[in-house]
Structures are given as structure tokens and as C-alpha cells.
Design a protein around this motif. Structure first.
Motif, PDB file in Angstrom:
ATOM      1  N   ARG A 203     117.463   3.491 -78.862  1.00  0.00           N
ATOM      2  CA  ARG A 203     117.597   5.288 -79.327  1.00  0.00           C
ATOM      3  C   ARG A 203     118.459   5.236 -79.251  1.00  0.00           C
ATOM      4  N   VAL A 204     119.056   5.713 -76.815  1.00  0.00           N
ATOM      5  CA  VAL A 204     119.968   5.638 -76.789  1.00  0.00           C
ATOM      6  C   VAL A 204     121.381   4.464 -77.915  1.00  0.00           C
ATOM      7  N   ALA A 205     120.992   3.682 -77.391  1.00  0.00           N
ATOM      8  CA  ALA A 205     122.011   2.357 -78.166  1.00  0.00           C
ATOM      9  C   ALA A 205     122.400   2.688 -79.140  1.00  0.00           C
ATOM     10  N   VAL A 206     121.462   3.966 -80.315  1.00  0.00           N
ATOM     11  CA  VAL A 206     121.693   3.912 -81.599  1.00  0.00           C
ATOM     12  C   VAL A 206     123.772   4.941 -81.661  1.00  0.00           C
ATOM     13  N   LEU A 207     122.219   5.875 -80.304  1.00  0.00           N
ATOM     14  CA  LEU A 207     124.086   6.985 -80.718  1.00  0.00           C
ATOM     15  C   LEU A 207     124.916   6.963 -80.005  1.00  0.00           C
ATOM     16  N   ALA A 208     125.072   5.753 -78.625  1.00  0.00           N
ATOM     17  CA  ALA A 208     126.091   5.388 -78.096  1.00  0.00           C
ATOM     18  C   ALA A 208     127.231   4.706 -79.393  1.00  0.00           C
ATOM     19  N   ALA A 209     126.770   3.323 -80.387  1.00  0.00           N
ATOM     20  CA  ALA A 209     127.241   3.027 -80.990  1.00  0.00           C
ATOM     21  C   ALA A 209     128.048   3.889 -82.651  1.00  0.00           C
TER      22      ALA A 209
ATOM     23  N   GLU B 262     129.050   6.719 -81.657  1.00  0.00           N
ATOM     24  CA  GLU B 262     130.039   7.715 -80.623  1.00  0.00           C
ATOM     25  C   GLU B 262     131.019   6.446 -79.399  1.00  0.00           C
ATOM     26  N   GLY B 263     130.943   5.501 -79.830  1.00  0.00           N
ATOM     27  CA  GLY B 263     131.637   4.658 -79.892  1.00  0.00           C
ATOM     28  C   GLY B 263     131.392   4.163 -78.208  1.00  0.00           C
ATOM     29  N   TRP B 264     130.721   4.698 -77.298  1.00  0.00           N
ATOM     30  CA  TRP B 264     130.081   4.297 -76.045  1.00  0.00           C
ATOM     31  C   TRP B 264     129.367   2.960 -75.686  1.00  0.00           C
ATOM     32  N   CYS B 265     129.483   1.952 -76.400  1.00  0.00           N
ATOM     33  CA  CYS B 265     128.194   1.177 -76.609  1.00  0.00           C
ATOM     34  C   CYS B 265     127.782   0.167 -76.321  1.00  0.00           C
ATOM     35  N   PRO B 266     129.242  -0.271 -75.990  1.00  0.00           N
ATOM     36  CA  PRO B 266     129.111  -1.555 -75.233  1.00  0.00           C
ATOM     37  C   PRO B 266     128.750  -1.420 -73.530  1.00  0.00           C
ATOM     38  N   ALA B 267     129.713  -0.388 -73.001  1.00  0.00           N
ATOM     39  CA  ALA B 267     129.737   0.488 -72.537  1.00  0.00           C
ATOM     40  C   ALA B 267     128.029   0.605 -70.901  1.00  0.00           C
ATOM     41  N   TYR B 268     127.642   0.774 -72.428  1.00  0.00           N
ATOM     42  CA  TYR B 268     125.978   1.332 -72.180  1.00  0.00           C
ATOM     43  C   TYR B 268     125.045   0.158 -71.979  1.00  0.00           C
TER      44      TYR B 268
ATOM     45  N   ARG C 282     126.025   7.532 -67.607  1.00  0.00           N
ATOM     46  CA  ARG C 282     126.746   8.221 -66.994  1.00  0.00           C
ATOM     47  C   ARG C 282     127.573   6.973 -66.612  1.00  0.00           C
ATOM     48  N   GLU C 283     127.749   5.781 -66.203  1.00  0.00           N
ATOM     49  CA  GLU C 283     128.357   4.578 -66.333  1.00  0.00           C
ATOM     50  C   GLU C 283     129.266   4.647 -67.347  1.00  0.00           C
ATOM     51  N   ALA C 284     128.689   5.075 -67.896  1.00  0.00           N
ATOM     52  CA  ALA C 284     129.762   4.855 -70.278  1.00  0.00           C
ATOM     53  C   ALA C 284     129.882   6.439 -70.019  1.00  0.00           C
ATOM     54  N   GLY C 285     130.552   6.986 -68.882  1.00  0.00           N
ATOM     55  CA  GLY C 285     131.293   8.011 -69.753  1.00  0.00           C
ATOM     56  C   GLY C 285     130.339   9.217 -69.877  1.00  0.00           C
ATOM     57  N   GLN C 286     129.230   9.736 -70.164  1.00  0.00           N
ATOM     58  CA  GLN C 286     128.205  10.477 -70.634  1.00  0.00           C
ATOM     59  C   GLN C 286     127.399  11.356 -70.175  1.00  0.00           C
ATOM     60  N   ASP C 287     126.910  11.717 -70.194  1.00  0.00           N
ATOM     61  CA  ASP C 287     126.321  13.397 -69.547  1.00  0.00           C
ATOM     62  C   ASP C 287     125.069  13.086 -70.013  1.00  0.00           C
ATOM     63  N   PRO C 288     124.074  12.362 -69.126  1.00  0.00           N
ATOM     64  CA  PRO C 288     122.916  12.053 -68.927  1.00  0.00           C
ATOM     65  C   PRO C 288     121.809  12.635 -70.446  1.00  0.00           C
ATOM     66  N   ALA C 289     122.029  14.533 -69.676  1.00  0.00           N
ATOM     67  CA  ALA C 289     121.182  15.108 -70.187  1.00  0.00           C
ATOM     68  C   ALA C 289     121.436  15.773 -71.915  1.00  0.00           C
ATOM     69  N   ARG C 290     122.783  15.484 -72.045  1.00  0.00           N
ATOM     70  CA  ARG C 290     123.018  15.871 -73.529  1.00  0.00           C
ATOM     71  C   ARG C 290     122.808  14.370 -74.166  1.00  0.00           C
ATOM     72  N   VAL C 291     122.757  13.606 -73.853  1.00  0.00           N
ATOM     73  CA  VAL C 291     121.925  11.822 -74.099  1.00  0.00           C
ATOM     74  C   VAL C 291     120.218  11.905 -75.302  1.00  0.00           C
ATOM     75  N   LEU C 292     120.220  12.201 -74.105  1.00  0.00           N
ATOM     76  CA  LEU C 292     118.827  12.024 -73.638  1.00  0.00           C
ATOM     77  C   LEU C 292     118.171  12.933 -74.492  1.00  0.00           C
TER      78      LEU C 292
END
Lengths: 203, 203
Positions: free
Chosen positions: A94-100, A102-108, A134-144
């Protein structure tokens, strides 16, 4: 004008480690663009009654040894044994889908696979999950919060249905102009196929 | 002094086509000796409840397309569709066991796979069987009589048991100094492993 290749993958698939780690570099060298398409490979496999390694101890033992040899060949660190199967692979995807989206999927994906294969922390669970976000530059609380919304779960389901419809039966898979390639062993072939199309040569 | 690599294979396995056709040249270039070890992969797979393509139409369709693409890459002619599965694969493999014992297995295996994949005549059945035996320089009447003796059937069974014991679960497989490699995609890795051993380098 280049058309992207679709990289269909599920976090949780061991062989997908090799593809996630190598794809960005191989694609960049060939000048091929990649669209990261997370889906639920386990759902597809259960549906097709084709779960490759469960109840097949010989093949599973071989798989780990094979991945270890390939990783050594490619210079990718990993430390067996690692936790498997993942207890929370849907969360990871699910996080990967959101990351894709928003454009930060490879890093995650790279971060979470590294933590799983090197630090032995399961992808999709804490501490791997938040650290990789966090390593992908995102806020875990917001993303989760967002990843656990119905919209993201629906998007993962829709991607999984789309994968099934185009004949995908496992992760990792690559689709270049409708041509399906299965397995990390076909990474180079898929990139070459797309590269030839971009150059105007028939595949 | 070099130690041979064991090439475990079953005539009847589609992917084994690629290995049979390419192995002699790849091994010769690397100076690696090969022992051809026919066995009954179907028996091993039925035993392990792991028949890779039966009842998996998507995966089977992909397999043929994948083999076709790989064959094109390696310059190997083939013409789909071909008869599959083979109605007489045990016959094909009994002849292979005798051929391996007498030293003409590569010529026979290559000839019978070519007739199957190019002429669309099933391996193990006539006219493929006798023509391929003849192409390997042998008398079909003599060979078929001997191949259908109890001794050769026992030798095939013994080879199949040995394959199972060392953890082989499919064809083609390669064993270099106890290290198992599965699939035609690992042909080069297996040869390289043995080559490094021959040179005194750890694999």
C-alpha cells in the motif's frame, strides 16, 4: 519521445530484491524510462493456484541459495536467513502504491528491501516501514495515514486486477509495449526490447 | 585435471531445448567437461507435487513465448506450435540413458530436440526416434532393443532417484562440485563456477 516500461512488482517477493536493486541503473544506462507498478502478487498466485515456494522445501532452499549467488555476482549485500514470508506485505505494498503515485517509489522500495535483506527487518513492519519512508524523504505519519485509507487499498486492488488482466502471474514482471517478461533474469531483455522500440527497431 | 560438471536433463522439458543446444559450445569455450545425466523430471515433479505448467495456462503461454524469444536471441531455429507434452518421453529418456553410457548422448539429444522443435516430430516417437539415433551414428534396431531392456529402465530409475537425493527438482539442472544450478538461465553461471574451481579459485 520514449514510452516507459512497466515494472510490476510486489514487496515480499524474494527475487524482486534483485530487480528493485538493479533496475534503476540498468534502465538509466539504456535511456529507458520506468513506471513502477506495485501490485499484490500473492493474491494473483493464490487465484491461479500457483504459489511457487510454499510446500516446496527443496525449491525454496534452492531459491535462497540462488538469490545469494546472484546478489554476490551483482555486488549486492544481503545476509541470510531473513524473515520470510512477510507478515505485513499488504502494508508494504500500500505504501508502494502511494509512493508510485507521488513519485518516490524507487527510493522507498530500495530502502525497504535493503533493510529486509541486510538488516533482517521485515518490510511492511516497524522499524523498517517508517525508516524507509523517511529515507525516501517523506513523513511517516502522513504517509501511513494516507496509505491506510480506502482509496489506496482500492488502488492496490485495481493494480492487481490490471496485472491479472494483462497475464502477469508473478513478481517481478516487466511489460514493454505489450510484451511481457517475467523474472529478474529478464530485466536486461525487457530493457533491450524497449530500447530497440525507442530506436525504431522492431523488437 | 578437470572434474566434469553434471548436466541433469529430461527430454520432454521445453526449456531444456535451450540448454541442450547451447551447452556443448559454452562448455567447450570454457574448457569445462560435461557429463550428460538423463533422468525423469516428470517423475520428480509429480513426486514433489510441483508440475510447473500443467493447469497454469497463463504461465504455459508465457513459457512458449519466452523460449521463442530466447531461441531467437541465441540464433536457434524453432517453429511453434510443437507437440506437447510428449506422448513417449520415457522412451526418449531411456535411449538417452543408453546413449550417455555409450558416449553419444549429446549428438542424440541435439538431433531429437531439433526434430521436435523445428520439424514438429515428437521426441521419443517415430520418425524422430530412429532418425535421431541414426544421426548419432547408431543402429536404431540395436539401440531400441537395448533401450527397452530392463537394465536400461532400471538405470533411468536409478538416475532419477539420484537426482532427487541431491535436491534436483526440475530440468535442466547443473551440478558443479555439489553446487546446484537450476534452469537454462544458469548455464553460464554453472560453467563459470566449474571453471573457477578448475583454476583453483573459490566459486
Amino acid at each position: 519521445m520514449t514510452v516507459p516500461i512497466d515494472f510490476w512488482f510486489s514487496i515480499g517477493s524474494p527475487y524482486t530484491f534483485l530487480a528493485v536493486m538493479r533496475l534503476p541503473e540498468v534502465a538509466e544506462k539504456a535511456g529507458v524510462e520506468v513506471r513502477w507498478r506495485p501490485f499484490d502478487a500473492r493474491a494473483v498466485q493464490l487465484d491461479a493456484n500457483d504459489v511457487p515456494f510454499a510446500d516446496k522445501p527443496l525449491k525454496a532452499a534452492y531459491m535462497w541459495r540462488d538469490i545469494e549467488r546472484r546478489a554476490a555476482k551483482f555486488g549486492l549485500p544481503m545476509r541470510l536467513p531473513i524473515p520470510y514470508p512477510l507478515p505485513e506485505l499488504e502494508q508494504a505494498n500500500r505504501v508502494a502504491v502511494l509512493a508510485a503515485d507521488e513519485g518516490w517509489c524507487p527510493a522507498y522500495a530500495i530502502a525497504t528491501y535493503r533493510r529486509w535483506f541486510v538488516d533482517r527487518d521485515p518490510a511492511g513492519s516497524e522499524p523498517n516501514l517508517s525508516s524507509s519512508i523517511r529515507e525516501a524523504g517523506q513523513d511517516p505519519a502522513r504517509v501511513l495515514k494516507q496509505a491506510n485509507s480506502g482509496a489506496v487499498a482500492d488502488a492496490l486492488d485495481a493494480a492487481t486486477r490490471e496485472a491479472k488482466e494483462i497475464g502477469i502471474f508473478g513478481s517481478p514482471s516487466f511489460v514493454a509495449d505489450g510484451e511481457l517478461f517475467w523474472g529478474h533474469d529478464r530485466l536486461e531483455d525487457a530493457i533491450e526490447w524497449q530500447h530497440n522500440l525507442d530506436q525504431g527497431n522492431p523488437g
